[in-house]
Design an enzyme around this catalytic site. Structure first.
Site, short mmCIF file in Angstrom:
data_model
loop_
_atom_site.label_atom_id
_atom_site.label_comp_id
_atom_site.label_asym_id
_atom_site.label_seq_id
_atom_site.Cartn_x
_atom_site.Cartn_y
_atom_site.Cartn_z
N ALA A 59 38.03 42.81 45.37
CA ALA A 59 38.04 43.03 46.80
C ALA A 59 37.49 42.01 47.62
O ALA A 59 38.02 41.81 48.70
CB ALA A 59 36.97 44.16 46.53
N GLN A 115 41.29 41.86 32.80
CA GLN A 115 40.83 40.40 33.38
C GLN A 115 39.42 40.39 32.73
O GLN A 115 38.42 39.37 33.10
CB GLN A 115 40.04 41.41 35.25
CG GLN A 115 41.83 42.10 35.92
CD GLN A 115 42.07 42.91 35.45
OE1 GLN A 115 42.27 42.55 34.94
NE2 GLN A 115 42.66 43.01 36.82
N ASP A 134 35.88 48.35 44.54
CA ASP A 134 36.78 47.39 45.83
C ASP A 134 36.80 48.68 46.39
O ASP A 134 37.30 48.47 48.08
CB ASP A 134 38.64 47.80 44.85
CG ASP A 134 38.77 47.28 43.82
OD1 ASP A 134 38.30 47.26 42.94
OD2 ASP A 134 39.50 46.33 44.32
N ASN A 141 37.46 51.48 41.51
CA ASN A 141 37.03 50.36 41.00
C ASN A 141 37.95 50.25 39.70
O ASN A 141 39.07 51.29 39.19
CB ASN A 141 35.31 50.44 40.09
CG ASN A 141 35.50 49.10 40.31
OD1 ASN A 141 35.83 47.95 40.83
ND2 ASN A 141 35.02 48.58 38.50
O1 MRU Z 1 43.03 45.33 40.12
P1 MRU Z 1 42.01 44.31 40.26
O2 MRU Z 1 42.10 42.85 39.74
O3 MRU Z 1 42.16 43.45 41.41
O4 MRU Z 1 40.37 44.52 40.61
C1 MRU Z 1 39.91 44.21 40.69
C2 MRU Z 1 37.94 45.01 40.14
O5 MRU Z 1 38.36 46.57 39.89
C3 MRU Z 1 37.44 44.60 40.19
O6 MRU Z 1 36.35 45.04 39.60
C4 MRU Z 1 36.14 45.10 41.89
O7 MRU Z 1 37.43 44.15 43.03
C5 MRU Z 1 35.37 44.52 42.33
S1 MRU Z 1 35.50 43.01 42.84
C6 MRU Z 1 34.26 42.67 42.87
#
Ligand code: MRU
Length: 370
Positions: A56, A208, A249, A259
């Site tokens: 995010a 991730q 997010d 999230n």
């Molecule tokens: O789909 P993504 O990899 O963008 O999702 C990100 C997440 O869910 C993270 O945990 C979230 O962005 C928090 S980032 C500090």
């Protein structure tokens, strides 16, 4: 964050080339560390959409640099206001859930409203993008300091035995320019000599956790163990998890947390096992315009191929994608879920820790209320 003998952030402007925004290609980690150059609004849009960059706060910073690149694209024939509005709209359409995207674009648009000349627009948008990236970095550092207190307290209660922290997805420095949100307290605790150990959820479908969080923690020397997404509940029942910390997010005014998909199930398991469940996030992730996150936060549905296939390294050489289900089986791929506020023990923000409750959030983030 140090990689080898060099300090990296996850986005920066090339000082020798004003048209070059640099990012780390997160699609290739941990197998290959490569840097990508973004030169146009289209480049930034694609990098966000195809997840060359993700997380995010980083998405927000990238969009801010995208608006800077939009200013560089202005020529004497450009209808400036229309051009900037179109760029903003286009970037905003890249991904729907992380509110940092909208927050950063709005910030740029309100700054740019005061200028007409190209040189002024370029100068102002560059400064705003640089400020946003720097601010997010500092916010993460502060989140780390606030979260450190919680880890220290658990460590005291355990007489210095390792504090077991479970995290989901990647809310580390890659996602946040530097330090991370969920990981910042962990890095600070580790650097202070407090024994910590992180359970890293693999985080299907894109992994991730396995690919990015494990790589980050390993580079920093933080003890960690990878677990399949569904293992967390059992670990909690066994008493092997002391605290859960995730990122977000988008967090609504009532404290509901969007999230990565799977976060909600960890929060349910944490509640059932009386384990504190914290969410670490900066102000830019709070959406005061949404009063009920569970009902209103837009959740991205991505390509089902991310579920039907899995990506990995073949023969220590090529990154390949292989199918893990019958050829004709379809999949639905919701990238996020919403954890209701009552399952959240607290929000760790740069301004301090608060309960995930409307009144507390409003008090801490009053300047965000429209
Ligand atoms: O789909 P993504 O990899 O963008 O999702 C990100 C997440 O869910 C993270 O945990 C979230 O962005 C928090 S980032 C500090």
């Amino acid at each position: 964050m140090r990689i080898g003998d060099k300090h990296y952030e996850s986005i920066w402007l090339d000082r020798d080339d004003e048209k070059a925004v640099k990012i780390i290609d997160q699609r290739k980690l941990p197998f290959d560390f490569s840097i990508v150059t973004l030169r146009t609004v289209e480049d930034v849009y694609s990098a966000i959409r195809n997840m060359t960059l993700r997380g995010a706060p980083l998405i927000g910073a990238a969009a801010a640099y995208g608006m800077y690149l939009a200013c560089l694209e202005i020529t004497t024939y450009t209808k400036t206001r229309e051009h900037l509005r179109n760029a903003a709209k286009y970037l905003l359409s890249s991904r729907p859930t992380a509110v940092n995207l909208e927050w950063a674009i709005d910030k740029q648009m309100s700054v740019l409203a005061a200028y007409c000349r190209r040189d002024r627009l370029v100068e102002a948008s560059e400064k705003t993008a640089e400020d946003i990236a720097e601010q997010e970095k500092q916010n993460c550092k502060k989140i780390g300091k606030h979260g450190l207190g919680i880890i220290e307290e658990i460590s005291r209660q355990k007489n210095g035995e390792p504090v077991n922290i479970l995290t989901h997805c990647n809310a580390g420095w890659l996602a946040c320019i530097d330090y991370g949100t969920a990981t910042a307290p962990v890095y600070l605790a580790h650097d202070k000599g407090i024994k910590v150990h992180v359970w890293v959820d693999e985080t299907r479908p894109r992994n991730q956790g396995a690919r990015l969080t494990a790589w980050e923690l390993g580079n920093h020397g933080v003890p960690h163990t990878l677990v399949a997404d569904n293992t967390g509940g059992y670990l909690m029942q066994k008493g092997d998890v002391d605290i859960v910390i995730t990122g977000s997010d988008r967090t609504s005014a009532n404290g509901d947390v969007a999230n990565k998909s799977g976060t909600y199930l960890k929060a349910l398991a944490a509640k059932d096992n009386n384990i504190p469940f914290y969410v670490a996030l900066p102000t830019s992730t709070i959406d005061m315009n949404i009063s009920n996150g569970v009902k209103e936060i837009p959740v991205e549905a991505r390509d089902g191929k991310e579920v039907t296939h899995v990506e990995g390294l073949l023969n220590n050489k090529d990154i390949v994608s292989i199918r893990v289900c019958p050829e004709k089986t379809g999949a639905i791929n919701y990238a996020f879920d919403i954890t209701p506020a009552y399952l959240v023990s607290g929000l760790i923000t740069e301004k301090g820790i608060c309960r995930a409750e409307e009144k507390e959030i409003e008090k801490l983030f009053s300047e965000k209320k429209n």
